[in-house]
Design a protein around this motif. Structure first.
Motif, PDB file in Angstrom:
ATOM      1  N   GLU A  55      31.510 -13.902  39.211  1.00 45.92           N
ATOM      2  CA  GLU A  55      31.406 -14.911  40.274  1.00 45.92           C
ATOM      3  C   GLU A  55      30.427 -14.461  41.350  1.00 45.92           C
ATOM      4  O   GLU A  55      29.610 -15.242  41.832  1.00 45.92           O
ATOM      5  CB  GLU A  55      32.775 -15.192  40.906  1.00 45.92           C
ATOM      6  CG  GLU A  55      33.714 -15.962  40.010  1.00 45.92           C
ATOM      7  CD  GLU A  55      34.539 -15.084  39.069  1.00 45.92           C
ATOM      8  OE1 GLU A  55      34.276 -13.861  38.968  1.00 45.92           O
ATOM      9  OE2 GLU A  55      35.448 -15.632  38.419  1.00 45.92           O
ATOM     10  N   MET A  56      30.483 -13.179  41.698  1.00 43.10           N
ATOM     11  CA  MET A  56      29.570 -12.660  42.724  1.00 43.10           C
ATOM     12  C   MET A  56      28.126 -12.689  42.228  1.00 43.10           C
ATOM     13  O   MET A  56      27.215 -12.965  43.000  1.00 43.10           O
ATOM     14  CB  MET A  56      29.975 -11.228  43.125  1.00 43.10           C
ATOM     15  CG  MET A  56      31.348 -11.142  43.772  1.00 43.10           C
ATOM     16  SD  MET A  56      31.552 -12.227  45.210  1.00 43.10           S
ATOM     17  CE  MET A  56      30.405 -11.498  46.345  1.00 43.10           C
ATOM     18  N   ASP A  57      27.919 -12.439  40.934  1.00 41.51           N
ATOM     19  CA  ASP A  57      26.567 -12.506  40.368  1.00 41.51           C
ATOM     20  C   ASP A  57      26.008 -13.920  40.449  1.00 41.51           C
ATOM     21  O   ASP A  57      24.824 -14.110  40.746  1.00 41.51           O
ATOM     22  CB  ASP A  57      26.566 -12.022  38.915  1.00 41.51           C
ATOM     23  CG  ASP A  57      26.809 -10.527  38.789  1.00 41.51           C
ATOM     24  OD1 ASP A  57      26.669  -9.792  39.785  1.00 41.51           O
ATOM     25  OD2 ASP A  57      27.156 -10.088  37.666  1.00 41.51           O
ATOM     26  N   VAL A  67      21.914 -17.850  45.891  1.00 42.85           N
ATOM     27  CA  VAL A  67      21.366 -17.549  47.219  1.00 42.85           C
ATOM     28  C   VAL A  67      19.967 -16.952  47.099  1.00 42.85           C
ATOM     29  O   VAL A  67      19.037 -17.367  47.807  1.00 42.85           O
ATOM     30  CB  VAL A  67      22.303 -16.613  48.012  1.00 42.85           C
ATOM     31  CG1 VAL A  67      21.652 -16.150  49.304  1.00 42.85           C
ATOM     32  CG2 VAL A  67      23.633 -17.302  48.296  1.00 42.85           C
ATOM     33  N   ASN A  68      19.789 -15.993  46.193  1.00 45.50           N
ATOM     34  CA  ASN A  68      18.473 -15.360  46.034  1.00 45.50           C
ATOM     35  C   ASN A  68      17.417 -16.360  45.586  1.00 45.50           C
ATOM     36  O   ASN A  68      16.282 -16.330  46.076  1.00 45.50           O
ATOM     37  CB  ASN A  68      18.550 -14.189  45.058  1.00 45.50           C
ATOM     38  CG  ASN A  68      19.278 -12.991  45.629  1.00 45.50           C
ATOM     39  OD1 ASN A  68      19.496 -12.890  46.834  1.00 45.50           O
ATOM     40  ND2 ASN A  68      19.673 -12.079  44.763  1.00 45.50           N
ATOM     41  N   ALA A  69      17.766 -17.239  44.654  1.00 45.63           N
ATOM     42  CA  ALA A  69      16.802 -18.237  44.181  1.00 45.63           C
ATOM     43  C   ALA A  69      16.412 -19.176  45.318  1.00 45.63           C
ATOM     44  O   ALA A  69      15.224 -19.480  45.509  1.00 45.63           O
ATOM     45  CB  ALA A  69      17.390 -19.027  43.011  1.00 45.63           C
ATOM     46  N   ASN A  94      29.494 -19.504  49.372  1.00 40.75           N
ATOM     47  CA  ASN A  94      30.495 -18.627  49.987  1.00 40.75           C
ATOM     48  C   ASN A  94      31.678 -18.366  49.063  1.00 40.75           C
ATOM     49  O   ASN A  94      32.635 -17.706  49.443  1.00 40.75           O
ATOM     50  CB  ASN A  94      30.935 -19.128  51.373  1.00 40.75           C
ATOM     51  CG  ASN A  94      31.745 -20.394  51.334  1.00 40.75           C
ATOM     52  OD1 ASN A  94      32.500 -20.637  50.405  1.00 40.75           O
ATOM     53  ND2 ASN A  94      31.599 -21.215  52.356  1.00 40.75           N
ATOM     54  N   GLY A  95      31.599 -18.875  47.836  1.00 43.76           N
ATOM     55  CA  GLY A  95      32.591 -18.539  46.827  1.00 43.76           C
ATOM     56  C   GLY A  95      33.863 -19.344  46.842  1.00 43.76           C
ATOM     57  O   GLY A  95      34.830 -18.995  46.168  1.00 43.76           O
ATOM     58  N   GLU A 100      23.580 -15.381  30.061  1.00 50.94           N
ATOM     59  CA  GLU A 100      23.608 -14.478  28.935  1.00 50.94           C
ATOM     60  C   GLU A 100      24.870 -13.633  28.924  1.00 50.94           C
ATOM     61  O   GLU A 100      25.494 -13.421  29.953  1.00 50.94           O
ATOM     62  CB  GLU A 100      22.378 -13.569  28.935  1.00 50.94           C
ATOM     63  CG  GLU A 100      22.263 -12.662  30.143  1.00 50.94           C
ATOM     64  CD  GLU A 100      20.983 -11.838  30.139  1.00 50.94           C
ATOM     65  OE1 GLU A 100      20.385 -11.642  29.059  1.00 50.94           O
ATOM     66  OE2 GLU A 100      20.587 -11.397  31.215  1.00 50.94           O
ATOM     67  N   PHE A 101      25.241 -13.220  27.748  1.00 48.32           N
ATOM     68  CA  PHE A 101      26.334 -12.290  27.565  1.00 48.32           C
ATOM     69  C   PHE A 101      25.711 -10.925  27.298  1.00 48.32           C
ATOM     70  O   PHE A 101      24.772 -10.809  26.517  1.00 48.32           O
ATOM     71  CB  PHE A 101      27.202 -12.691  26.366  1.00 48.32           C
ATOM     72  CG  PHE A 101      27.987 -13.949  26.589  1.00 48.32           C
ATOM     73  CD1 PHE A 101      29.254 -13.901  27.144  1.00 48.32           C
ATOM     74  CD2 PHE A 101      27.451 -15.182  26.269  1.00 48.32           C
ATOM     75  CE1 PHE A 101      29.975 -15.058  27.365  1.00 48.32           C
ATOM     76  CE2 PHE A 101      28.169 -16.347  26.474  1.00 48.32           C
ATOM     77  CZ  PHE A 101      29.438 -16.287  27.031  1.00 48.32           C
ATOM     78  N   ILE A 102      26.240  -9.913  27.970  1.00 49.40           N
ATOM     79  CA  ILE A 102      25.719  -8.573  27.773  1.00 49.40           C
ATOM     80  C   ILE A 102      26.864  -7.630  27.417  1.00 49.40           C
ATOM     81  O   ILE A 102      28.007  -7.862  27.827  1.00 49.40           O
ATOM     82  CB  ILE A 102      24.969  -8.064  29.032  1.00 49.40           C
ATOM     83  CG1 ILE A 102      25.872  -8.088  30.264  1.00 49.40           C
ATOM     84  CG2 ILE A 102      23.713  -8.885  29.284  1.00 49.40           C
ATOM     85  CD1 ILE A 102      25.273  -7.439  31.477  1.00 49.40           C
ATOM     86  N   PRO A 103      26.586  -6.605  26.633  1.00 50.26           N
ATOM     87  CA  PRO A 103      27.644  -5.672  26.264  1.00 50.26           C
ATOM     88  C   PRO A 103      28.212  -4.976  27.492  1.00 50.26           C
ATOM     89  O   PRO A 103      27.479  -4.693  28.447  1.00 50.26           O
ATOM     90  CB  PRO A 103      26.953  -4.665  25.355  1.00 50.26           C
ATOM     91  CG  PRO A 103      25.688  -5.323  24.911  1.00 50.26           C
ATOM     92  CD  PRO A 103      25.314  -6.274  26.011  1.00 50.26           C
ATOM     93  N   LYS A 104      29.517  -4.706  27.446  1.00 50.41           N
ATOM     94  CA  LYS A 104      30.135  -3.943  28.527  1.00 50.41           C
ATOM     95  C   LYS A 104      29.669  -2.506  28.453  1.00 50.41           C
ATOM     96  O   LYS A 104      29.411  -1.988  27.365  1.00 50.41           O
ATOM     97  CB  LYS A 104      31.662  -3.986  28.400  1.00 50.41           C
ATOM     98  CG  LYS A 104      32.266  -5.309  28.699  1.00 50.41           C
ATOM     99  CD  LYS A 104      33.780  -5.221  28.653  1.00 50.41           C
ATOM    100  CE  LYS A 104      34.413  -6.540  28.999  1.00 50.41           C
ATOM    101  NZ  LYS A 104      35.881  -6.445  29.001  1.00 50.41           N
TER     102      LYS A 104
END
Length: 95
Positions: A27-29, A35-37, A64-65, A88-92
């Motif tokens: 969620e934070m990502d 915001v960054n975009a 603000n989530g 995308e999904f990335i490996p843990k």
């Protein structure tokens, strides 16, 4: 004076806090990406709202989530900023 990073490092010694912190990372990502975009294009929330037809208050809630966006809403935001959405999904990482 203790910096935020010092405080965070100290708090991250608590395994329960680490689990909670990691649980909210996706969620934070998303929030950080929105915001960054927006800010990379020097857009205000109001300007983005006009471009997308999404209410400025809703954009604020996303940032603000307090509201979770749908994929369609993320696509509208991306389109309004002249961007495309990539999920995308990335490996843990192994501990």
């Amino acid at each position: 004076m203790k910096t935020f990073e010092d405080y965070k490092k100290q708090q991250m010694q608590d395994p329960e806090l680490v689990r909670e912190y990691e649980a909210i990372q996706p969620e934070m990502d998303v929030i950080r990406a929105i915001v960054n975009a927006r800010t990379s294009q020097n857009l205000t929330q109001n300007e983005l709202a006009k471009r997308t037809g999404i209410n400025q208050a809703d954009i604020s809630k996303l940032e603000n989530g307090t509201r979770n966006p749908s994929v369609n809403l993320l696509k509208r935001l991306a389109e309004g900023m002249g961007m495309s959405l990539k999920i995308e999904f990335i490996p843990k990482q192994k501990v």
